[in-house]
Write a protein that holds these residues in place. Sequence first.
Motif, PDB file in Angstrom:
ATOM      1  N   LYS A   1       0.751  -1.081   0.052  1.00  0.00           N
ATOM      2  CA  LYS A   1       0.044  -0.014   0.138  1.00  0.00           C
ATOM      3  C   LYS A   1       0.965   1.052   0.112  1.00  0.00           C
ATOM      4  O   LYS A   1       0.621   2.122  -0.771  1.00  0.00           O
ATOM      5  CB  LYS A   1      -0.838  -0.009   1.124  1.00  0.00           C
ATOM      6  CG  LYS A   1      -2.127   1.327   1.070  1.00  0.00           C
ATOM      7  CD  LYS A   1      -2.690   1.232   2.588  1.00  0.00           C
ATOM      8  CE  LYS A   1      -3.585  -0.077   2.456  1.00  0.00           C
ATOM      9  NZ  LYS A   1      -4.560   0.101   3.596  1.00  0.00           N
ATOM     10  N   THR A   2       1.960   1.095   0.758  1.00  0.00           N
ATOM     11  CA  THR A   2       2.887   2.374   0.815  1.00  0.00           C
ATOM     12  C   THR A   2       3.609   2.565  -0.804  1.00  0.00           C
ATOM     13  O   THR A   2       3.758   3.789  -1.019  1.00  0.00           O
ATOM     14  CB  THR A   2       4.045   2.282   1.732  1.00  0.00           C
ATOM     15  OG1 THR A   2       3.407   2.116   3.145  1.00  0.00           O
ATOM     16  CG2 THR A   2       4.702   3.397   1.835  1.00  0.00           C
ATOM     17  N   ALA A   3       4.024   1.438  -1.198  1.00  0.00           N
ATOM     18  CA  ALA A   3       4.521   1.452  -2.333  1.00  0.00           C
ATOM     19  C   ALA A   3       3.581   2.000  -3.358  1.00  0.00           C
ATOM     20  O   ALA A   3       4.118   3.141  -4.418  1.00  0.00           O
ATOM     21  CB  ALA A   3       5.198   0.059  -2.864  1.00  0.00           C
ATOM     22  N   MET A   4       2.380   1.656  -3.578  1.00  0.00           N
ATOM     23  CA  MET A   4       1.559   2.211  -4.493  1.00  0.00           C
ATOM     24  C   MET A   4       1.115   3.508  -4.411  1.00  0.00           C
ATOM     25  O   MET A   4       0.794   4.293  -5.392  1.00  0.00           O
ATOM     26  CB  MET A   4       0.244   1.254  -4.627  1.00  0.00           C
ATOM     27  CG  MET A   4       0.450  -0.262  -4.875  1.00  0.00           C
ATOM     28  SD  MET A   4      -0.950  -1.200  -4.949  1.00  0.00           S
ATOM     29  CE  MET A   4      -1.801  -0.692  -6.016  1.00  0.00           C
ATOM     30  N   SER A   5       1.044   3.879  -3.161  1.00  0.00           N
ATOM     31  CA  SER A   5       0.796   5.347  -2.736  1.00  0.00           C
ATOM     32  C   SER A   5       1.901   6.343  -3.151  1.00  0.00           C
ATOM     33  O   SER A   5       1.806   7.356  -3.761  1.00  0.00           O
ATOM     34  CB  SER A   5       0.571   5.517  -1.204  1.00  0.00           C
ATOM     35  OG  SER A   5      -0.667   4.530  -0.950  1.00  0.00           O
ATOM     36  N   THR A   6       3.063   5.513  -2.978  1.00  0.00           N
ATOM     37  CA  THR A   6       4.563   6.485  -3.362  1.00  0.00           C
ATOM     38  C   THR A   6       4.597   6.866  -4.687  1.00  0.00           C
ATOM     39  O   THR A   6       4.880   7.996  -5.355  1.00  0.00           O
ATOM     40  CB  THR A   6       5.654   5.849  -2.813  1.00  0.00           C
ATOM     41  OG1 THR A   6       5.407   5.722  -1.205  1.00  0.00           O
ATOM     42  CG2 THR A   6       6.875   6.659  -3.037  1.00  0.00           C
ATOM     43  N   VAL A   7       4.251   5.800  -5.825  1.00  0.00           N
ATOM     44  CA  VAL A   7       4.454   6.084  -7.214  1.00  0.00           C
ATOM     45  C   VAL A   7       3.449   7.009  -7.925  1.00  0.00           C
ATOM     46  O   VAL A   7       3.928   7.654  -9.015  1.00  0.00           O
ATOM     47  CB  VAL A   7       4.654   4.740  -7.865  1.00  0.00           C
ATOM     48  CG1 VAL A   7       5.753   3.747  -7.480  1.00  0.00           C
ATOM     49  CG2 VAL A   7       3.288   4.010  -7.843  1.00  0.00           C
TER      50      VAL A   7
END
Length: 528
Positions: free
Chosen positions: A455-461
Amino acid sequence: MELRGRRRIFTDFEEVTKDNVKQILRDSMPTHEINREEMLYLLHYEKGDQPLVREKIIRPEIDVRAISNLANYITEFKLGYVWASPVSIVQRSDRLPQGSDSIQDNAGITQLNDFYYAEEKDSKDQEMARFVEICGLGYQMIDIKRDFEEGDSPFDLITLSPLYTFIVYSSDIRHTPLLGVTYTVDRLGQKKLFTCVAKDAVYYITSQYKLNKDGSRKSDRNGNELPPIYSIMGEDGVEANPIGEVYIGECDRSFDLTGCFERQIDDMNALNILESDLVNDISQTTQSIWLTTDIEFEKDAEGNEIAPVGGQWVMAKSNPNSNQKPDIKALTIPYDYSGVISNISTKKDDILERAFVPKQSEAGNITGVASSLTSGWAAAEASACKESLVIKKFFQWRNKIAIKACKNAAQAGVTEVDILSPSDVDVRFVRQKTFDMATKVNSLSTMINCLVDPKTAMSTVDLFPNLAEAIEDSVDNMKKYQENLLKQNEKNEQEDLFDEDGNLINQTERTMQDSSDQTENSPAEQML
């Protein structure tokens, strides 16, 4: 008209009551009328109402007025790039705020999104965005739905015109919104009906001019028009505000409240003159005045000269009293068309660059990140990021009002939104930046392989138009992949992880190339 952004409207009253609401409204209208006149000018300018700022004196019968209308071009780009992807409403975090239940929060946010969908949020946001980009201000109202039916959203979402809406703020350091005002005008322009929303009450006020028998407005002894009379509409002119907040909100495009092309109006006026003069010169050359030297035309029986018309020859004879030979030529001014066209092209590029609008085509073999820098896409993205941070405040306010409306809408019953608080909800702006898609995909893949929370990765990109939906569809599979990756790493720990050259074995390869390849392969990097 000198345009320097819209003006805030303030009052010295600390709160709005039935006794002072008419005075606040009366004091606010002059500033609103100034803003309204400027916004009306900007709306007409964007539609192509751009009169030239010079008068054609020579041959006024040929007066072509060419309008480039880059104002519309800039506006349409901003609406497409900044606002085309719907604003996403997502959960702020599984762990924030402290003590929140992520499963319940997800359910509440999903239902809030459903309510927004029922109110056609995306279309209404685009409608408001046009006012925001052109005028610098936009307005929306959230009110408890009066004619609620099963399956409806418990609140109404309404986009208001800034020509008939404004907010009155307190003049203290907090600048608290004290009164939201929207109004309608009768067809004769003599009477206004105001809806004034305060924190604890809604006031319905009329404003009407005193009229003579012929319908004209009455004047005092000095000939000045009498001001309108403000009055609350009887006993039903005041009603309680169940939401407990000023539910008319103001969306600012920038802190100086200017439109997206407002600063470039002088340059756009100059560009219109350049293009008009070029077309005028072509027309004047096509319809040239003919200059004759020592030429006498034949005369008819009445003594009038017989001038030639199209397709006829003019026969000239030498004049014995003149040393100059007879001559006929077109009376024109030589024009450097290549220089003028180059000037027009340069002026257009300068205007678009200052408005942070990228070029739609770029010559040469430039690709990748270099192309995004030289063509202006990187600058456009930086400008859009800055604007998103400014307008995010409005969408956070709207979510807070929507949650309160759901909690106070008795006819809707208990909803999953009721457990939400404004701090549970985050607002995300997503732009489809295809020019750096490869970098984003590689970044996501690298973070997942490095066991970053999906979830953090998808929010970051910042890659997905609907982040909440993408997370719901993909996070479970990503976690399973990471679990398998952990098991593989545990197995590798018992084996030799490095080959003879010291390289790590079983390291996941990138799926696509990104901007780092250009850096590594550049001549400067290789020299180092």
